[in-house]
Design a protein around this motif. Sequence first.
Motif, PDB file in Angstrom:
ATOM      1  N   SER A  39       0.828  -1.207   0.000  1.00 43.29           N
ATOM      2  CA  SER A  39       0.000   0.000   0.000  1.00 43.29           C
ATOM      3  C   SER A  39       0.861   1.255   0.000  1.00 43.29           C
ATOM      4  O   SER A  39       0.570   2.241  -0.726  1.00 43.29           O
ATOM      5  N   ALA A  40       1.961   1.228   0.803  1.00 39.12           N
ATOM      6  CA  ALA A  40       2.847   2.401   0.841  1.00 39.12           C
ATOM      7  C   ALA A  40       3.514   2.616  -0.509  1.00 39.12           C
ATOM      8  O   ALA A  40       3.620   3.760  -1.011  1.00 39.12           O
ATOM      9  N   ALA A  41       3.990   1.544  -1.157  1.00 42.11           N
ATOM     10  CA  ALA A  41       4.614   1.674  -2.472  1.00 42.11           C
ATOM     11  C   ALA A  41       3.618   2.149  -3.521  1.00 42.11           C
ATOM     12  O   ALA A  41       3.929   2.982  -4.399  1.00 42.11           O
ATOM     13  N   HIS A  42       2.409   1.673  -3.451  1.00 38.91           N
ATOM     14  CA  HIS A  42       1.381   2.082  -4.400  1.00 38.91           C
ATOM     15  C   HIS A  42       1.041   3.549  -4.208  1.00 38.91           C
ATOM     16  O   HIS A  42       0.875   4.309  -5.197  1.00 38.91           O
ATOM     17  N   ASP A  43       0.953   3.993  -2.948  1.00 40.85           N
ATOM     18  CA  ASP A  43       0.642   5.406  -2.698  1.00 40.85           C
ATOM     19  C   ASP A  43       1.762   6.299  -3.222  1.00 40.85           C
ATOM     20  O   ASP A  43       1.501   7.370  -3.827  1.00 40.85           O
ATOM     21  N   GLU A  44       3.019   5.907  -3.017  1.00 45.22           N
ATOM     22  CA  GLU A  44       4.135   6.693  -3.515  1.00 45.22           C
ATOM     23  C   GLU A  44       4.121   6.753  -5.040  1.00 45.22           C
ATOM     24  O   GLU A  44       4.371   7.807  -5.662  1.00 45.22           O
ATOM     25  N   ALA A  45       3.834   5.588  -5.657  1.00 46.18           N
ATOM     26  CA  ALA A  45       3.801   5.568  -7.129  1.00 46.18           C
ATOM     27  C   ALA A  45       2.672   6.436  -7.668  1.00 46.18           C
ATOM     28  O   ALA A  45       2.843   7.179  -8.666  1.00 46.18           O
ATOM     29  N   ALA A  46       1.500   6.377  -7.044  1.00 50.42           N
ATOM     30  CA  ALA A  46       0.377   7.198  -7.505  1.00 50.42           C
ATOM     31  C   ALA A  46       0.669   8.684  -7.315  1.00 50.42           C
ATOM     32  O   ALA A  46       0.352   9.525  -8.186  1.00 50.42           O
ATOM     33  N   SER A  47       1.309   9.043  -6.189  1.00 55.69           N
ATOM     34  CA  SER A  47       1.645  10.448  -5.947  1.00 55.69           C
ATOM     35  C   SER A  47       2.667  10.962  -6.966  1.00 55.69           C
ATOM     36  O   SER A  47       2.534  12.078  -7.518  1.00 55.69           O
ATOM     37  N   LEU A  48       3.687  10.140  -7.247  1.00 57.33           N
ATOM     38  CA  LEU A  48       4.697  10.544  -8.205  1.00 57.33           C
ATOM     39  C   LEU A  48       4.116  10.608  -9.618  1.00 57.33           C
ATOM     40  O   LEU A  48       4.489  11.468 -10.438  1.00 57.33           O
ATOM     41  N   SER A  49       3.175   9.697  -9.923  1.00 54.06           N
ATOM     42  CA  SER A  49       2.534   9.718 -11.233  1.00 54.06           C
ATOM     43  C   SER A  49       1.741  11.010 -11.421  1.00 54.06           C
ATOM     44  O   SER A  49       1.794  11.654 -12.496  1.00 54.06           O
ATOM     45  N   ALA A  50       1.028  11.435 -10.397  1.00 53.05           N
ATOM     46  CA  ALA A  50       0.269  12.700 -10.494  1.00 53.05           C
ATOM     47  C   ALA A  50       1.209  13.893 -10.646  1.00 53.05           C
ATOM     48  O   ALA A  50       0.944  14.827 -11.421  1.00 53.05           O
ATOM     49  N   PHE A  51       2.342  13.876  -9.907  1.00 54.93           N
ATOM     50  CA  PHE A  51       3.310  14.966 -10.017  1.00 54.93           C
ATOM     51  C   PHE A  51       3.927  14.993 -11.417  1.00 54.93           C
ATOM     52  O   PHE A  51       4.122  16.070 -12.007  1.00 54.93           O
ATOM     53  N   ALA A  52       4.232  13.822 -11.963  1.00 53.78           N
ATOM     54  CA  ALA A  52       4.818  13.766 -13.298  1.00 53.78           C
ATOM     55  C   ALA A  52       3.826  14.265 -14.346  1.00 53.78           C
ATOM     56  O   ALA A  52       4.187  14.972 -15.318  1.00 53.78           O
ATOM     57  N   GLU A  53       2.538  13.936 -14.186  1.00 58.74           N
ATOM     58  CA  GLU A  53       1.517  14.396 -15.133  1.00 58.74           C
ATOM     59  C   GLU A  53       1.405  15.914 -15.109  1.00 58.74           C
ATOM     60  O   GLU A  53       1.335  16.572 -16.154  1.00 58.74           O
ATOM     61  N   LEU A  54       1.425  16.511 -13.915  1.00 54.80           N
ATOM     62  CA  LEU A  54       1.345  17.966 -13.805  1.00 54.80           C
ATOM     63  C   LEU A  54       2.593  18.636 -14.370  1.00 54.80           C
ATOM     64  O   LEU A  54       2.525  19.687 -15.017  1.00 54.80           O
TER      65      LEU A  54
END
Length: 491
Positions: free
Chosen positions: A38-53
């Motif tokens: 869950s922690a790895a998934h949350d980090e990946a989702a957060s970084l994915s949103a930052f990369a998209e922006l």
Amino acid sequence: MTRRLLLTYLSIAVLVLLCLEIPLGLIYSRAERDRMISAAHDEAASLSAFAELSMAAGREPDLPGRVSECARRIGGQVTVITRSGTVMATSHSLSEQQARKLLGRPDVAAALGGTGSTDVRISRIGGVQHLSVAVPVGHDTPPAAAVRILVPTDTVHARVHRVWLLLALAGLAVLAAVAGFAFAVARWAARPIRELRRATAQLADGSLPGPVTVTDGPPEIRDLATTFNQTAARLEHLLASQRAFAGEASHQLKTPLAALRLRLDNLEPAVAPYAQPSLNAALTETDRLARMVEGLLAMARLEEKSATREPVDLERICTERHNTWAPVFEQYHVLLALTGDRAGPVLALPGAIEQILDNLLSNALRHSPPGSTVTIEVRHHAPDRHRPAPDGRAPRVDLHVTDEGPGMTEEQRRRAFDRFWRAADAPKGGTGLGLALVQRLAHAGGGDITLQSGPTGGLDAVVSLACANRPDTSHAFAHPRTPSQQLSTHI
């Protein structure tokens, strides 16, 4: 009993601990794995949103700093890669060849293919187990890039192993506490039984113990102690009565019999010739009654006490009894022979072998026709695997008294050791107590006696005795008939 109770308590405690700790350890392991995913998934989702922006705002240069910060936080590797294989940002050095291989990874390929929003995998890279999480960047289909996070799981495994170790140590501590408590309870429960065992052993040895004081323990044990005290008191009363009977009867019975015998002897000169057979019969029955009284008193004295076996010289006793009985056998024209192996000392009650031989020789003489032979023979015992010796593996010696009389049937041999039993065709003068006394004397000394058919049709009485040490079989002894001056009392 203490050991069995302790093992029972420990077995129950181990079963309970296994039922509790194994599910607890498995639940914790699964929870740690789910937390890491869950922690790895949350980090990946957060970084994915930052990369998209960042891509939408044209601020791609800010992406490497965010990637490095994320990698330090999770302690793993972070990579942002496009569909064409261009690495937008990475936390570690990555060559073009490695970047192309990264596109072929199942998790990255799934994220770039747009088949799913995330792909979580656990794989081994370089011998180390890693958790891999790949998520697409943006909501286009297919996405332009993907974020891949690779986290080693050794930290989680270390925590899980530490928890298993703590559970094991806690279980051992609980088992130690249960063992201490169980040992105390088992000792408390077994203490009355140990007291009863000690008192029972003393009672079996012939020494009457005092009352067993049992004030604690289970109620059943206290009831058992009360019953044992009542039984011991009853036995003490019976033994005291028997001792009193043996002491008083010895005087009260023998004195009137002696007086009766004397009066019959005094009547002999005054009896008419036609009444002489009746007087002789009365004298014979008086002597038989006296011998019967002696036999009963001897058996009562034997039963009332627990004598200790002692080493006795069997060869010397056999020679002595042969010398004593040989003149008596000569009077009846019967030969008494002594032969056999050297036996050495055997274990028996003091004076028991003399009484055994006297009774067996008396019976043999009574049933032997003139011109026959009665043999006293000592043989080393041949072990019988179907009937182990009473003393286990101790060497044994067999004492044979064999006659050439009519012998006994198998049924008569089975009943010969019963008190007062006499065969229908037995000669007059017997009491029916001799063989019973012989059997009791043999058993009291740790031996045994059996009746067998003799080689010439007579009776072979075999007394088995335990050796005091290993016998010397290098020589044999044989003695001719020798006169003697006195005959010992026999039944």
